[in-house]
Write a protein that holds these residues in place. Structure first.
Motif, short mmCIF file in Angstrom:
data_model
loop_
_atom_site.label_atom_id
_atom_site.label_comp_id
_atom_site.label_asym_id
_atom_site.label_seq_id
_atom_site.Cartn_x
_atom_site.Cartn_y
_atom_site.Cartn_z
N ILE A 41 -3.29 -29.58 45.87
CA ILE A 41 -2.03 -30.03 46.47
C ILE A 41 -1.65 -31.41 45.93
N LYS A 42 -2.64 -32.27 45.82
CA LYS A 42 -2.39 -33.66 45.42
C LYS A 42 -2.34 -33.84 43.90
N ASP A 43 -3.31 -33.26 43.20
CA ASP A 43 -3.50 -33.56 41.78
C ASP A 43 -3.24 -32.39 40.83
N GLY A 44 -3.07 -31.21 41.36
CA GLY A 44 -2.79 -30.07 40.51
C GLY A 44 -4.03 -29.46 39.87
N ALA A 45 -3.78 -28.44 39.08
CA ALA A 45 -4.87 -27.64 38.49
C ALA A 45 -5.29 -28.22 37.14
N ASP A 46 -5.90 -29.39 37.18
CA ASP A 46 -6.39 -30.02 35.96
C ASP A 46 -7.80 -29.51 35.62
N SER A 47 -8.43 -30.11 34.64
CA SER A 47 -9.75 -29.65 34.21
C SER A 47 -10.80 -29.81 35.30
N LYS A 48 -10.68 -30.82 36.15
CA LYS A 48 -11.62 -30.97 37.27
C LYS A 48 -11.50 -29.79 38.23
N ALA A 49 -10.28 -29.41 38.51
CA ALA A 49 -10.04 -28.27 39.40
C ALA A 49 -10.57 -26.98 38.78
N GLN A 50 -10.35 -26.82 37.49
CA GLN A 50 -10.85 -25.64 36.79
C GLN A 50 -12.38 -25.57 36.84
N ASP A 51 -13.03 -26.72 36.63
CA ASP A 51 -14.50 -26.75 36.69
C ASP A 51 -15.01 -26.44 38.09
N ALA A 52 -14.35 -27.00 39.11
CA ALA A 52 -14.75 -26.72 40.49
C ALA A 52 -14.59 -25.23 40.80
N ALA A 53 -13.48 -24.65 40.39
CA ALA A 53 -13.26 -23.22 40.63
C ALA A 53 -14.34 -22.39 39.95
N ALA A 54 -14.69 -22.75 38.72
CA ALA A 54 -15.74 -22.01 38.01
C ALA A 54 -17.09 -22.14 38.71
N SER A 55 -17.39 -23.32 39.23
CA SER A 55 -18.67 -23.52 39.94
C SER A 55 -18.73 -22.69 41.21
N ILE A 56 -17.65 -22.68 41.96
CA ILE A 56 -17.60 -21.91 43.20
C ILE A 56 -17.72 -20.42 42.89
N LEU A 57 -17.02 -19.97 41.87
CA LEU A 57 -17.11 -18.56 41.46
C LEU A 57 -18.54 -18.19 41.09
N ARG A 58 -19.18 -19.03 40.30
CA ARG A 58 -20.54 -18.75 39.85
C ARG A 58 -21.48 -18.63 41.05
N TYR A 59 -21.35 -19.54 42.00
CA TYR A 59 -22.25 -19.50 43.15
C TYR A 59 -22.01 -18.26 44.02
N PHE A 60 -20.77 -18.04 44.40
CA PHE A 60 -20.51 -16.95 45.34
C PHE A 60 -20.48 -15.57 44.69
N ASP A 61 -20.37 -15.50 43.37
CA ASP A 61 -20.48 -14.21 42.68
C ASP A 61 -21.93 -13.83 42.40
N VAL A 62 -22.81 -14.82 42.26
CA VAL A 62 -24.20 -14.55 41.87
C VAL A 62 -25.17 -14.78 43.03
N ALA A 63 -25.24 -16.00 43.51
CA ALA A 63 -26.26 -16.36 44.49
C ALA A 63 -26.00 -15.80 45.88
N ALA A 64 -24.79 -15.89 46.36
CA ALA A 64 -24.50 -15.42 47.72
C ALA A 64 -24.80 -13.94 47.91
N PRO A 65 -24.41 -13.06 46.98
CA PRO A 65 -24.77 -11.65 47.16
C PRO A 65 -26.29 -11.42 47.16
N LEU A 66 -27.01 -12.17 46.34
CA LEU A 66 -28.47 -12.05 46.34
C LEU A 66 -29.04 -12.49 47.69
N HIS A 67 -28.50 -13.55 48.23
CA HIS A 67 -28.94 -14.04 49.54
C HIS A 67 -28.68 -12.99 50.62
N HIS A 68 -27.50 -12.39 50.60
CA HIS A 68 -27.21 -11.36 51.59
C HIS A 68 -28.14 -10.16 51.42
#
Length: 180
Positions: A41-68
């Motif tokens: 909302i404040k800063d837009g979809a810059d490279s920091k936002a892209q990196d954060a999105a990729a990190s969240i995807l990696r965690y919840f696509d890989v680790a969270a299903p294994l945990h469940h």
């Protein structure tokens, strides 16, 4: 919250501690999801936002299903076998929440994929708030009501076998740094 120093000593030989360490990561990435929505909302979809999105995807696509899977395939069936009717009902409810959380994740994920690829621009704040609230609340409930039962009802060999199955589940994991 877990100390960074104690995390080094957590292994699959202590599966309940490993599950709790995963919950710490769930909380971290769920919070990052909300921060990302606010950042966009404040800063837009810059490279920091892209990196954060990729990190969240990696965690919840890989680790969270294994945990469940650790819970749904190992911990919960074991506890249902040894626990009373109240514990069995709680486990059924918490296990059903896994399905609800998985559906919620798919909604969040649909915004994160284009963000991570540099094509998206938004993550609805209300959706991020819901995700950042429900996932940690679920973890808190498991830690308060279910995990203590595991330590009371399951003996050392049973826990060791469970930890071994958890480790085996991760043997071919595509993101070893995100397996908790």
């Amino acid at each position: 919250m877990m100390s960074l120093f104690s995390a080094e000593s957590i292994t699959f030989e202590t599966p309940i501690a490993m599950l709790m360490a995963c919950h710490d990561r769930v909380r971290q990435y769920a919070e990052l999801t909300l921060k990302l929505a606010q950042y966009l909302i404040k800063d837009g979809a810059d490279s920091k936002a892209q990196d954060a999105a990729a990190s969240i995807l990696r965690y919840f696509d890989v680790a969270a299903p294994l945990h469940h899977e650790d819970e749904d395939l190992d911990l919960f069936p074991l506890l249902s076998h040894y626990g009373d009717a109240e514990l069995q009902a709680l486990i059924a409810s918490v296990s059903a929440e896994h399905e609800t959380l998985a559906l919620l994740w798919q909604d969040v994920r649909s915004y994160l994929i284009p963000l991570a690829a540099g094509h998206g621009e938004i993550l609805p704040l209300a959706l991020a708030r819901e995700f950042a609230s429900l996932y940690p609340a679920h973890a808190d409930l498991e830690e308060a009501r279910i995990y203590p039962c595991a330590e009371k009802l399951l003996d050392t060999p049973t826990l060791a076998a469970m930890g071994q199955r958890m480790a085996e589940r991760r043997t071919n994991s595509p993101a070893e740094d995100e397996i908790l």
